[in-house]
Design a protein around this motif. Structure first.
Motif, short mmCIF file in Angstrom:
data_model
loop_
_atom_site.label_atom_id
_atom_site.label_comp_id
_atom_site.label_asym_id
_atom_site.label_seq_id
_atom_site.Cartn_x
_atom_site.Cartn_y
_atom_site.Cartn_z
N PRO A 118 24.93 28.20 43.76
CA PRO A 118 25.33 29.29 42.86
C PRO A 118 26.82 29.60 43.00
N ASP A 119 27.40 30.10 41.93
CA ASP A 119 28.77 30.60 42.01
C ASP A 119 28.74 31.97 42.67
N ARG A 120 29.71 32.23 43.52
CA ARG A 120 29.81 33.52 44.19
C ARG A 120 31.03 34.25 43.64
N ILE A 121 30.86 35.52 43.32
CA ILE A 121 31.95 36.34 42.80
C ILE A 121 32.39 37.30 43.91
N THR A 122 33.68 37.24 44.23
CA THR A 122 34.25 38.13 45.23
C THR A 122 35.34 38.96 44.56
N GLU A 123 35.28 40.26 44.72
CA GLU A 123 36.30 41.13 44.13
C GLU A 123 37.39 41.39 45.16
N PHE A 124 38.63 41.26 44.71
CA PHE A 124 39.80 41.52 45.54
C PHE A 124 40.75 42.37 44.72
N GLY A 125 40.71 43.68 44.95
CA GLY A 125 41.48 44.58 44.09
C GLY A 125 40.90 44.54 42.68
N ALA A 126 41.76 44.28 41.71
CA ALA A 126 41.32 44.19 40.33
C ALA A 126 40.89 42.78 39.95
#
Length: 104
Positions: free
Chosen positions: A41-49
């Protein structure tokens, strides 16, 4: 062995669902042939905006086949070699390990 264990065995033995792999312990160099189901699966990581998308490799293995995987152990599938990263996680029924892998 419960009916559910038997059903899991049939799923993991099905060549359309699972592949053969070799687990190699990082501490004892013990080797064991296992069957795993691959997920990527693709993993989404948020870093700021920003949102960063990264590829992952996760495999599921039966606890009965692989009782004690540890971070740093190797999983070899064909010509590809992966290292277990992070702590392995078991499912609610304690029958399946989910192993987060990175290329070795």
């Amino acid at each position: 062995m419960s009916v559910f264990d038997a059903a899991l065995g049939r799923i993991f033995d099905n060549p359309a669902m699972a592949v053969a792999a070799v687990w190699i312990s990082a501490t004892t160099s013990e080797e064991r042939t296992i069957r795993v189901m691959r997920r990527a699966p693709d993993r989404i990581t948020e870093f700021g905006a920003a949102k960063l998308f990264s590829d992952t490799m996760i495999v599921d293995a039966r606890v009965i086949d692989l009782p004690d995987p540890r971070p740093g152990d190797l999983i070899v599938m064909g010509a590809e070699s992966f290292t277990i990263q992070g702590e392995p996680m078991r499912d609610r029924d304690r029958l399946i390990w989910s192993l987060d892998l990175r290329p070795s």
